[in-house]
Design an enzyme around this catalytic site. Structure first.
Site, mmCIF file in Angstrom:
data_model
loop_
_atom_site.group_PDB
_atom_site.id
_atom_site.type_symbol
_atom_site.label_atom_id
_atom_site.label_comp_id
_atom_site.label_asym_id
_atom_site.label_seq_id
_atom_site.Cartn_x
_atom_site.Cartn_y
_atom_site.Cartn_z
ATOM 1 C CB CYS A 25 -1.051 0.102 1.225
ATOM 2 S SG CYS A 25 -1.903 1.365 1.401
ATOM 3 C CB CYS A 73 -5.354 2.445 -5.316
ATOM 4 S SG CYS A 73 -4.583 1.026 -4.883
#
Length: 303
Positions: free
Chosen positions: A90, A239
């Site tokens: 992430c 994202c």
């Protein structure tokens, strides 16, 4: 007062209750950082879902920090999606972790952190509340994405949504940025009902580990616009790893150069696919609030 005799709940009380969760965002990507570097407790999927269920601590990704296990690293990070599943990488959350470490130590420094996707280096380019993460080297082999069947060229995966003669989405690029991605090219990201198509594509049989699904519109050689349905989190404002996948896929197809601005609903990331094949992601972080985890948060786990 909630009275509990269940030993598992007592365990929760001794580990997570009273801890401070740092609620942040990276370019709009909802991130919660939980520092457990002084504890051996490993957050369960149920605990992660409990934290995500509360408006004050809800997240797209939960970044749990553990004491480093590799020399030279600042922390080992376990990453949880909203549904409690584990994620390998992430990028937006990694930048938030860097801010937390700076705040905790009182100094801004280049850092190395460990995730399931490998070791990630973090540098400070100079702008306030901005960090650069080296997301590593992308992988393009069908078995690396992974896909459930062989494809010689993952720039064009045989996958179509809609009528055969006029599909809504078709021929995505597949790749891994430590986690699986499928990138579809569209003329206008605003015209695609990603909230409806995302769940089906995330769980398509072609993706045995599910996949992050992105739709990308190329504006020019240095600019793309994208929206992403994140594996285990749903439709998100940003994202980081998907932005990397979109930028690299665009460069592979010569739709753009190797350095692009990726505009997402929550903000913009600068992505560079360097000549040595590493992907550098630069973007902002924002600290929203600190929230103390209470026993009521985990009361449902007593059942």
């Amino acid at each position: 007062m909630i009275v509990r005799s269940d030993s598992a709940i007592d365990h929760h009380a001794n580990t997570l209750i009273g801890r401070t969760a740092r609620v942040m965002n990276g370019a709009g990507n909802k991130i919660t950082v939980l520092d457990l570097t002084d504890s051996e407790h490993v957050v369960s999927g149920d605990e992660a879902r409990a934290i995500a269920s509360q408006p004050a601590t809800t997240f797209d990704q939960l970044m749990v920090l553990h004491a480093p296990v590799t020399p030279g690293t600042s922390a080992l990070i376990r990453i949880y999606n909203t549904d409690g599943s584990l994620a390998e990488a992430c990028g937006n959350g990694t930048r938030c972790v860097a801010w937390h470490l700076d705040e905790t130590t009182g100094e801004q420094a280049n850092r190395l952190v460990q995730t399931a996707a490998g070791l990630l280096s973090i540098t400070k380019p100079g702008e306030p509340l901005t960090y650069t993460v080296d997301m590593g080297v992308p992988k393009f082999g069908w078995q690396d994405v992974p896909l459930s069947e062989p494809f010689q060229d993952t720039r064009f995966i045989e996958l179509h949504v809609g009528p055969a003669g006029d599909p809504i989405l078709s021929s995505p690029a597949g790749m891994s940025m430590g986690n699986p991605h499928a990138v579809f090219w569209v003329d206008d990201v605003a015209t695609i009902a990603l909230d409806k198509l995302g769940p089906m594509l995330e769980n398509h049989p072609l993706f045995p580990e599910r996949a992050n699904i992105s739709i990308v519109q190329v504006v020019d050689n240095e600019t793309v616009v994208m929206r992403t349905w994140e594996r285990g989190a749903g439709l998100t404002l940003a994202c980081g790893s998907a932005a990397c996948a979109a930028a690299v896929s665009a460069a592979r197809l010569r739709r753009t150069g190797r350095k692009v601005d990726v505009h997402q609903p929550g903000g913009t990331l600068q992505i560079e696919w360097t000549e040595n094949d590493h992907v550098l992601m630069t973007g902002p972080v924002e600290h929203e609030r600190d929230v103390v985890l209470t026993e009521d948060l985990f009361a449902s786990l007593a059942a």
